[in-house]
Each structure stands twice: as C-alpha cells, then as structure tokens.
Design a protein around this motif. Structure first.
Motif, short mmCIF file in Angstrom:
data_model
loop_
_atom_site.label_atom_id
_atom_site.label_comp_id
_atom_site.label_asym_id
_atom_site.label_seq_id
_atom_site.Cartn_x
_atom_site.Cartn_y
_atom_site.Cartn_z
N ARG A 207 0.83 -1.21 0.00
CA ARG A 207 0.00 0.00 0.00
C ARG A 207 0.87 1.26 0.00
NH1 ARG A 207 -5.33 -0.85 -0.92
NH2 ARG A 207 -5.89 0.95 0.37
N ARG A 208 2.07 1.15 0.49
CA ARG A 208 3.00 2.28 0.51
C ARG A 208 4.07 2.00 -0.54
NH1 ARG A 208 2.17 7.06 2.44
NH2 ARG A 208 4.24 7.30 3.38
N ILE A 209 3.87 2.59 -1.72
CA ILE A 209 4.75 2.33 -2.87
C ILE A 209 5.38 3.65 -3.30
CG2 ILE A 209 4.90 1.43 -5.22
CD1 ILE A 209 2.29 -0.15 -4.60
N ALA A 210 6.70 3.69 -3.27
CA ALA A 210 7.41 4.89 -3.70
C ALA A 210 7.65 4.87 -5.20
CB ALA A 210 8.74 5.00 -2.96
N TYR A 211 7.79 6.06 -5.77
CA TYR A 211 8.14 6.22 -7.18
C TYR A 211 9.52 6.88 -7.21
CZ TYR A 211 8.03 8.15 -11.96
OH TYR A 211 8.32 8.48 -13.27
N VAL A 212 10.48 6.23 -7.87
CA VAL A 212 11.83 6.78 -7.99
C VAL A 212 12.14 6.97 -9.46
CG1 VAL A 212 14.29 6.41 -7.57
CG2 VAL A 212 12.61 5.72 -5.84
N GLY A 213 12.40 8.22 -9.87
CA GLY A 213 12.66 8.51 -11.27
C GLY A 213 13.70 9.60 -11.43
N ASP A 214 13.72 10.17 -12.63
CA ASP A 214 14.74 11.18 -12.90
C ASP A 214 14.08 12.46 -13.41
OD1 ASP A 214 17.04 12.58 -13.41
OD2 ASP A 214 17.83 11.23 -14.94
N GLN A 215 14.09 12.68 -14.73
CA GLN A 215 13.64 13.95 -15.28
C GLN A 215 12.14 13.91 -15.55
OE1 GLN A 215 16.36 15.94 -18.03
NE2 GLN A 215 17.65 14.12 -17.96
N VAL A 216 11.39 14.41 -14.59
CA VAL A 216 9.94 14.27 -14.65
C VAL A 216 9.29 15.19 -15.69
CG1 VAL A 216 9.68 13.43 -12.29
CG2 VAL A 216 9.74 15.89 -12.70
N HIS A 217 10.07 16.05 -16.37
CA HIS A 217 9.49 16.88 -17.43
C HIS A 217 9.40 16.10 -18.75
CE1 HIS A 217 13.81 17.36 -18.34
NE2 HIS A 217 13.42 17.62 -19.58
N LEU A 218 10.13 14.99 -18.87
CA LEU A 218 10.12 14.22 -20.11
C LEU A 218 8.82 13.43 -20.23
CD1 LEU A 218 13.78 12.86 -20.06
CD2 LEU A 218 12.89 14.73 -21.45
N SER A 219 8.35 13.26 -21.47
CA SER A 219 7.08 12.58 -21.68
C SER A 219 7.10 11.16 -21.13
CB SER A 219 6.72 12.57 -23.17
OG SER A 219 7.70 11.86 -23.92
N THR A 220 8.25 10.50 -21.21
CA THR A 220 8.33 9.13 -20.69
C THR A 220 7.97 9.09 -19.21
OG1 THR A 220 10.70 9.57 -20.47
CG2 THR A 220 10.01 8.19 -22.30
N GLU A 221 8.58 9.98 -18.44
CA GLU A 221 8.33 9.96 -16.99
C GLU A 221 6.98 10.56 -16.64
OE1 GLU A 221 10.81 9.97 -13.93
OE2 GLU A 221 12.62 9.34 -14.99
N VAL A 222 6.54 11.54 -17.39
CA VAL A 222 5.20 12.09 -17.17
C VAL A 222 4.17 10.96 -17.27
CG1 VAL A 222 3.40 13.56 -18.15
CG2 VAL A 222 5.73 14.43 -17.92
N ASN A 223 4.31 10.14 -18.29
CA ASN A 223 3.35 9.06 -18.52
C ASN A 223 3.51 7.91 -17.53
OD1 ASN A 223 2.16 10.41 -20.69
ND2 ASN A 223 3.65 9.60 -22.14
N ARG A 224 4.75 7.58 -17.18
CA ARG A 224 4.96 6.51 -16.21
C ARG A 224 4.44 6.91 -14.82
NH1 ARG A 224 11.10 5.09 -18.39
NH2 ARG A 224 10.38 4.65 -20.52
N LEU A 225 4.65 8.17 -14.46
CA LEU A 225 4.13 8.66 -13.19
C LEU A 225 2.61 8.66 -13.20
CD1 LEU A 225 4.73 9.85 -10.40
CD2 LEU A 225 4.92 12.11 -11.48
#
Length: 331
Positions: free
Chosen positions: A176-194
């Motif tokens: 229930r407590r799941i963290a998200y670890v990423g990099d450049q959140v402005h990129l479309s890849t990370e926008v969509n994964r988030l």
C-alpha cells in the motif's frame, strides 16, 4: 579504383546508363542492366559517395542522437538504427545529447547542418518548435520520447501502461506504501509513467502521497539521498516502482534493502543476476530503432506526405524475485 567512366567504357554504354543501373532505374532494359552489373562486379566498382553527396546536396548518413550512448537502452536503439541503415547502404552519425536540455539544440543543429539523409532522435529538451524549419529538408523521427511543440513521426513505448502495470503488480503483492523513484519528470516518458503509477494507486483506493515521489535521481549520491529520505518517512514505503533502468541500477548501487519490493521500468544487462533478481517492465528498443529507420526512408521516398504518425509499442512485465517481498503483516 575503377570509376563510372571505366565501367561505361568496358560495357560499351554511357556513364549515365551506368548511373541509372546503379540507382535501380526501372527503365533500363534487362539485358543492359545484367551486362552492366556484370562489368561492375568484374571491375569491383564502388560508387564515389562523396561526389554523389555533392551532386544531391544531401549526406549519405542518418544522424542518431540519444541522451546517453552507453545506456544499454539507448545503445540498443542506436545499434538497431545502424544495422537497418546499413541494409539501405547508408551510414550513421551517432551523437550524445547528455541530460542537459540546454545543450540539445546546439548538438542537433550541428548534425542537421551536415545535410543528413534523415535524423533519429530521443530528445531531452523542452521545446522542439525550432525544428520546424528543418522538416521539409530532413526526414526526422523521434523515438522513446515525443517532441514538444512539434508534429513529427514518433515511436514510443506504452509508458503509462508500463507505470500502471508495475505499480499494480506491487499492489497485488499486498503493498500500500509504494514509492516512485525517477529522474527527469518533465520528459514525456516519466510524465506518462508517473501517471500510470498514480492511476494504479487511485484505482486500488490508495491515497496519493507526494512524499513518496523521488525525482531527479541521476547518480549514486542522489539515489542514496532519495533512499534515505523515503525510508525516513513516518510511514516508509514497503515497495518501490523505479521509473527507468538507470534509476534501478542506481538503487542497486545504493543498496536498496532486500526487505523492500522493487519493480523497474526497463530491463538491463545483469538485472536478472541481482540479489534478488529484478522484476522489470520490458521494452524492445531494437524494434524502436528499426521502425524509426524505415519511417525515415519512407519519408524520403514520399516527402509530400504531411500526416505525422505516433506509434505506441506494447510493454510486458517480466517477473523475477524482487517483487515477491511481502509487506509486514501481509500473507
């Protein structure tokens, strides 16, 4: 080295006829084509590509620009582009964009000034509208990430579905407590994964907690700092969704605890040899590269076609051991 004139003299035809044979002109008589091709083989004729380039005004190379040429994912894209381009008798020029969006324009302009036969790019910048003036002269295709402010042919993975699939898998294991670890959140890849990560949590009735989102994890220090911060929360995560292969590798370097379940977006060499072996959302970067090259040549053949297409490739989950850690009190 034999020249086109040498071939023409031996075959008893004009240099123009030799050129037409080499370029596959369908109007050359079959018997003439066969004879000229035989003479080409006998003389081991190799066309002067440099002269051809000067006459046409275009390079005999396709430019390939990726954020990191040593990243296994982008290296696979570049390798597939090179293989497919060579099948068409065209070389590739590979360049590294780095992760600094401010450098992208200068690097791409340097490539485009070479009058390329085409350009395949995995972008890092936040504005690509300036590329509009190049579209009519250079076929360009974007891979992995969509351009911003520009309509262009694009091949991407289904990032939103991958973010959802990985997070949903952890939820199904009781987290229930799941963290998200990423990099450049402005990129479309990370926008969509988030977005996929958040959709999975919302559908499961789990409240969104921005404290569990760790962005700009780009090296060992930022990975260690992100782990330290999220593990120090009053209600720390029992699982992590890692948004890209580099973040996953950095979490391994930072020694993410084996008591925390992990699913990573993107497979990489030795991911299956980690302890525990990493569960991943799998992509096919080779297919992205091959499709991009074919689209470049399609655009070169039909330059007046205006419709730009976006193709989204499916992703799949490869289950290993890292997702099988159950949260305390569950199961």
């Amino acid at each position: 080295m034999a020249t086109m004139r040498d071939v023409a003299a031996r075959a008893g035809v004009s240099a123009k006829t030799v050129s037409r044979v080499f370029n596959g002109d369908p109007h050359v008589l079959p018997e003439t084509r066969s004879h000229v091709e035989q003479v080409m083989r006998e003389l081991n004729y190799v066309p002067n590509i440099l002269a051809t380039t000067f006459r046409s005004g275009n390079s005999s190379a396709i430019g390939v620009a990726v954020p990191d040429v040593v990243d296994p994912y982008f290296a696979a894209i570049a390798g597939a582009v090179d293989d497919a381009a060579r099948d068409h008798g065209v070389a590739t020029l590979l360049t590294n964009l780095s992760d600094d969006p401010a450098r992208e324009r200068g690097i791409l302009e340097s490539l485009l000034s070479r009058r390329l036969a085409g350009l395949v790019v995995a972008p890092t910048g936040t504005d690509h509208s300036w590329l509009k003036r190049w579209k009519d002269s250079t076929p360009m295709v974007f891979v992995d990430r969509a351009p911003i402010g520009l309509s262009a042919d694009t091949f991407t993975d289904n990032d939103e579905a991958g973010g959802y699939l990985g997070t949903r898998h952890l939820i199904d294991h009781g987290h229930r407590r799941i963290a998200y670890v990423g990099d450049q959140v402005h990129l479309s890849t990370e926008v969509n994964r988030l977005a996929g990560y958040r959709r999975a949590l919302t559908e499961a009735g789990i409240d969104l907690d921005d404290a569990l989102v760790a962005a700009y994890v780009s090296d060992r220090d930022t990975a260690a700092a992100a782990l330290h911060r999220i593990r120090g929360l009053p209600d720390p995560p029992t699982a992590i969704f890692s948004a890209n292969a580099r973040s996953s590798m950095l979490l391994a370097y930072a020694k993410a605890p084996a008591t925390v379940a992990i699913v990573g977006f993107g497979d990489f060499p030795m991911a299956d040899l980690l302890t525990p072996a990493l569960t991943v959302i799998d992509q096919d970067p080779g297919q992205l590269g091959r499709l991009a090259v074919e689209r470049v040549f399609e655009r070169a053949e039909h330059p007046k076609r205006r419709l730009r297409r976006t193709t989204i490739l499916d992703v799949t989950l490869i289950e290993r051991d890292s997702c099988k850690v159950t949260p305390p009190g569950h199961g």
